[in-house]
Scaffold this active site. Structure first.
Site, PDB file in Angstrom:
ATOM      1  N   TYR A  99      -1.850  -0.742  10.532  1.00 32.65           N
ATOM      2  CA  TYR A  99      -2.192  -1.381   9.361  1.00 32.65           C
ATOM      3  C   TYR A  99      -0.912  -1.001   8.345  1.00 32.65           C
ATOM      4  O   TYR A  99      -0.241  -2.008   7.735  1.00 32.65           O
ATOM      5  CB  TYR A  99      -3.376  -0.575   8.549  1.00 32.65           C
ATOM      6  CG  TYR A  99      -3.387  -1.002   7.110  1.00 32.65           C
ATOM      7  CD1 TYR A  99      -3.542  -2.245   6.582  1.00 32.65           C
ATOM      8  CD2 TYR A  99      -3.107   0.141   6.061  1.00 32.65           C
ATOM      9  CE1 TYR A  99      -3.827  -2.709   5.211  1.00 32.65           C
ATOM     10  CE2 TYR A  99      -3.292  -0.082   4.717  1.00 32.65           C
ATOM     11  CZ  TYR A  99      -3.422  -1.751   4.429  1.00 32.65           C
ATOM     12  OH  TYR A  99      -3.552  -1.964   3.257  1.00 32.65           O
ATOM     13  N   SER A 123       0.884  -1.029  -0.095  1.00 28.72           N
ATOM     14  CA  SER A 123       0.149  -0.070  -0.003  1.00 28.72           C
ATOM     15  C   SER A 123       0.721   1.340  -0.069  1.00 28.72           C
ATOM     16  O   SER A 123       1.786   1.186   0.554  1.00 28.72           O
ATOM     17  CB  SER A 123      -0.971  -0.107   1.295  1.00 28.72           C
ATOM     18  OG  SER A 123      -1.529   1.219   1.388  1.00 28.72           O
ATOM     19  N   LYS A 153       1.931  -3.784   6.531  1.00 25.38           N
ATOM     20  CA  LYS A 153       2.714  -3.771   5.135  1.00 25.38           C
ATOM     21  C   LYS A 153       4.102  -3.586   5.061  1.00 25.38           C
ATOM     22  O   LYS A 153       4.822  -4.592   4.263  1.00 25.38           O
ATOM     23  CB  LYS A 153       1.804  -2.868   4.103  1.00 25.38           C
ATOM     24  CG  LYS A 153       0.435  -2.930   4.116  1.00 25.38           C
ATOM     25  CD  LYS A 153       0.167  -4.400   3.392  1.00 25.38           C
ATOM     26  CE  LYS A 153      -1.516  -4.720   3.365  1.00 25.38           C
ATOM     27  NZ  LYS A 153      -1.728  -6.089   2.673  1.00 25.38           N
TER      28      LYS A 153
END
Lengths: 681, 681
Positions: free
Chosen positions: B158, B130, B162
């Site tokens: 989050y 992302s 990643k």
């Protein structure tokens, strides 16, 4: 003492280098500790030695943190108030080759630990991080000594796992500010416990300077490689911040107490460097270690190593001021302690000729360990349970009666192979007088107290053993210790009793020693092995003996307490019932260990070529033909005979013998007995 | 077509938003796909719809990546050549509240995936990363549009997960340079599949602009909040890089093919931005979506949001040049597709009045799904197996014979509830002529071919269903589809057959349609439910019928093939054996769907208050009293009667009827039949 009474600190990786030292400090500070470790890179021996050092059992679970079910059970079983989390793979070089194993073990292991903590509402954690998270700090100007606010940029998978875990803990705190996390960033831990009993035990070729140097000193490596001497330091070698592992361990207690003092209901996430704040060059450390060893060690200067930088010294101000902690030991201390650890344990926890397993059916129960030492034709096995002798095998012939399971040992009441104490043999009427007062003991033999009472040493789990080679490298030594609490079986004062077995090519020697905090308490220690020289026969019938004395104590046939008279026992075999105390020599000492060994008995059997010879420093010995043995399916009457050197029966109640058994807090009880084996002439 | 024939791409999270679109593109590019998804935040319905779109079954496993044992079995079962890894929790806001769940699910899940890949020597992975990993790029000057070399500094758990996973993949590559990892950093995925069948199905309140706006448009939210209109953009709102999800999906195929083209034996670790490279403001998107909807939508400008910055547009040059990929769709396309998805699926994959489960004993077998729709007093259940009707319950009375397990369905041979095809009823001698050639079919009824042959539609797993409300919202529609391969049971040409059930308050209507790639192939589709109106009775004896016609085809009693004559069937009850084809009307069409429904039969029973009425667009129907049923323990003779509207028996071999059943690649076969239920007057 700041630990609370009933709650425990869970130490993950407590069998490891820093973990084991921290457990010692925690217990020294009054904390209860439970250890979990998967022993993937460590040894239970470290735990056993920690117990020996702190003189307490430390609950241990061989659990991988990733096994949430097993880990959860530990949290269910103990009231855990906080966690100190060491468990991790930690070799930088290895991490670059097997990164996934590092992420799985370190990161995933921590996630599972934190999940389990959260599930049990345990929100206090001291995390073992590393200065490695800073990466190459020379990318900044003026970042040495390194402060905690230095941005992180670890350069290898090991360092990244530490960095990720710090982030996870930070994120957890952000989500729930009642979590308390102390991040301790270690600089270069060195040294060992001053006892020489625990230390760093690197597998393979050590990566770090001092463990490598120690192996050079002990002869396991040829020479030290010094990677570059053209740095801008006083001697051209790079500067690092070396911290004594005991100082480092104490930093964890300081951090834990800091967390415990955070306002009720509030939380914390904070990083602290644990370093001395003082840099030392490679040569500084080299010279300090050579001084400890007593001579120069070979080295060679080679080229610089990729990634090495001049100076990585901690700014330890935050820990100094906030945690009220600072390193107290210097590199000389560390080198001295490391050298003691190294010389006492040249192969780390491993000792050639020694191995342990557990009794049948008790996999994972470390209290049921069987310790076997093998020297040429002799193999001897010992148990923690009663510090017992389980097996003596000489030239492939077993010479003592032993059992296979811990349950069998626990359910028999014949002191099979056990250490007998606090008081071997009988104390009349289960009582004695001291300072004008009558002390009443547990009566477990009619009106008498026998062999220390119904819950004597034979039923206790001894701590240890410490296993090592003798100074001349010839013999193997196993040291057990028991802390017998004041009042146990009625005896006054705490007794710390040590049982040291020495196994040579053809003998087992046992040395007892004990100290107490009481002004007077009776002690009489012996071993209660049942010897059988008849090959695999089930009785000793036919055993021939040569006794060094025929002088025996006459006993009242009803009470088996000496009458004060001396009788004669003149036998050349064990075909009749014998249960007599024979007098070897005059003695008036509480400690006979320095006496020379005197032979008291030689035994053999027509069906075997072996001869047992017993020598002791003790004034007397009980000879017993095992006529009352009854262990169904295993051993019956006369399965073996016992030779139990010790003090005279009921000495504590006989004025002229009292000094033989009454130990005070200024003296040390002691004795030695040796069992030797040879072929018949 | 670049996928290899026998190997599979494993898609983790293939039931999710981007995952499902990528599976469609993979299959469109000739890849075989196997999906694993734990459905924690997605629905199997997405997989079912993907299958419907691509007209192929897609193997699916409800497996959590952290369950290494289950995951390993998938790797054992399929020859997996590479992995596209989407599976992750992905809500930034949620991640700040439950970070540990994010680390466990995302990081730990990936570690376990990579371990399993390594164990099976699968070393090719496309990872769903992302743009979040870049963090606040405004901390640098001139870093917009954002290039891949922009340093990473994610600002929420989050994004950190990643980032950690990218690092793990990088470390794995460093340790073993034969690994091939493509890191795809997504910007803002929007839109839906142009079919309207799959799209984003956010749970709770959508976090993202367009899903939120879509819910405003559909009336689920009051108005859009625009967070700040005082940024330095052309309209004051922040600029982001919105990319159509189908473009994004295609980026994965481009990356996979790039990896596949890496020199044999070499590996790769490389990051690519997947963005359009063109920024759009919030108002740009708002206006585009309002255009798609056809009217303005309510909004309100509120204060800026913490952490929002002016511009986060991708520099997509690297993907454009290296992957030869670039976004082809614009925000107008995305808004149009999103609006179709939203209006076709106002509640996402969920449809009120519909639910599915699986047949008894087949937990986890998605081919055994039972789809139940409920409308007032009517509840109807359908199976993928044969697109069968399993249950029709009207006013708590079941009106058809159905079985409970898939094994029971598979072992019966009476077409219970099933769709009958390709060719209902008999084809004489199992053959027909076309273009002067004789086509031989599977003979499964003496010399004839019956109901499409021995492996007919009744034994096939239909894809789907797509479940939706009718345009007027009144009725529920279920659409099944089957791709019947050329040559199946001997029939020429591939046939794509659709079965659409519409369930209203008091009726089930089925519409068949089919197309072929053949120049001519016979088609005759019907449903073979066994109706029973006698309450819970085991026979239909006593059933009263009103037939709309008494005109029946006369058949040869031996072959049951029409003689060419017309006979009369004049009955008012089903107490005798009936197995006749009744003629409803003249027809010459291959597609009767546009005809009006004509009543052909009304049935009732004295023991029940219910009436069944059957209407059809078809020229004839077979009426059969089930005299040969024998399903031991379940159903016997005359358990139900069948009403099978369709084309005339053996039409393909009768010149004047041939056009009724001979479908070519320019036409569409079609018919409708409605079963209605009411109370007796």
């Amino acid at each position: 003492m700041t630990g609370t009474t009933n709650s425990y600190i869970l130490v993950t990786g407590g069998a490891g280098y820093i973990g084991s030292h921290t457990v010692v400090e925690l217990i020294n500070h009054g904390y209860n500790v439970v250890i979990v470790d998967n022993l993937s890179n460590s040894s239970y021996d470290a735990v056993s030695r920690v117990e020996y050092i702190v003189k307490k059992p430390v609950p241990f679970f061989n659990v991988d943190l990733r096994d949430s079910e097993k880990l959860g059970k530990v949290f269910e079983q103990y009231d855990i108030s906080g966690v100190i989390h060491f468990a991790a793979l930690k070799a930088v070089g290895e991490s670059t080759h097997i990164p996934l194993k590092y992420y799985d073990n370190n990161v995933n292991g921590t996630i599972k630990l934190l999940e389990t903590m959260a599930a049990h509402k345990v929100k206090t954690i001291v995390f073992s991080s590393s200065a490695t998270v800073y990466g190459d700090v020379t990318r900044f100007k003026d970042m040495i000594p390194i402060p905690e606010h230095c941005p992180n940029d670890p350069t290898n998978p090991y360092g990244k796992t530490k960095y990720v875990i710090e982030n996870i803990l930070h994120d957890i705190y952000n989500a729930d500010t009642t979590w308390k996390s102390a991040i301790l960033r270690y600089f270069n831990p060195i040294g060992a416990h001053p006892s020489g009993l625990i230390g760093e035990d690197p597998l393979g070729i050590p990566n770090n300077l001092l463990p490598y140097l120690a192996q050079v000193a002990i002869g396991r490596r040829e020479k030290l490689s010094i990677f570059g001497n053209d740095y801008d330091s006083h001697d051209g070698t790079p500067i690092r911040d070396y911290i004594h592992v005991v100082d480092l361990a104490k930093g964890h207690i300081a951090a834990l107490e800091y967390l415990n003092n955070v306002t009720e209901g509030a939380g914390l996430f904070r990083e602290w460097n644990l370093g001395t704040g003082k840099g030392s060059t490679v040569f500084d450390v080299y010279h300090a270690f050579c001084k400890a060893v007593g001579h120069e060690l070979p080295y060679e200067v080679v080229g610089r190593r990729d990634g090495d930088v001049l100076d990585l010294t901690a700014n330890a101000t935050r820990a100094n001021t906030e945690l009220k902690w600072s390193a107290e030991k210097n590199i000389d201390d560390a080198c001295r302690d490391l050298w003691k650890w190294t010389t006492d344990n040249p192969k780390g926890y491993a000792v050639a000729g020694y191995q342990w397993t557990t009794l049948a059916g008790t996999d994972g129960d470390y209290t049921s360990r069987v310790h076997t030492v093998t020297k040429d034709d002799l193999s001897v096995s010992f148990l923690n349970y009663g510090a017992s002798i389980q097996k003596v095998e000489f030239k492939n012939q077993n010479l003592v009666c032993g059992l296979d399971t811990l349950d069998e040992y626990k359910s028999q009441d014949i002191y099979l192979g056990a250490t007998v104490g606090r008081y071997a043999n009988r104390i009349a009427n289960g009582q004695f007088e001291i300072n004008g007062e009558t002390v009443k003991l547990d009566k477990n033999n009619g009106e008498n107290s026998l062999h220390g009472g119904s819950n004597g040493f034979n039923k206790q789990n001894f701590l240890g053993p410490i296993v090592k080679r003798s100074a001349d490298e010839e013999n193997l030594i196993l040291q057990f210790v028991l802390v017998d609490k004041a009042g146990a079986n009625g005896f006054p004062g705490e007794l710390i009793a040590a049982v040291e077995y020495t196994v040579g090519n053809d003998f087992v020697e046992v040395e007892y020693s004990a100290t107490t905090d009481a002004s007077g308490t009776p002690v009489n220690l012996t071993n209660h092995s049942y010897w059988n020289l008849a090959g695999n026969k089930s009785t000793i019938d036919g055993t021939q003996v040569k006794l060094a004395t025929s002088k025996a104590l006459e006993v009242d046939p009803n009470t088996l307490i000496p009458t004060g008279n001396v009788s004669t026992l003149d036998i050349s075999n064990l075909d009749g019932k014998v249960d007599n105390c024979l007098i070897v020599r005059e003695s008036s000492q509480i400690n006979t260990s320095s006496e020379s060994l005197v032979e008291v008995l030689e035994a053999s059997h027509p069906d075997s070529t072996l001869v047992l010879r017993v020598e002791t420093t003790e004034p007397s010995f009980q000879l017993y033909t095992g006529d009352y043995v009854d262990i169904p399916g295993k051993f019956g009457p006369r399965c073996g005979f016992c030779v139990e050197p010790g003090r005279l029966i009921n000495a504590v109640n006989v004025e002229k013998w009292k000094q033989l058994v009454l130990l005070d807090n200024k003296s040390t009880y002691g004795s030695r007995t040796r069992y030797s084996f040879k072929l018949k002439n």
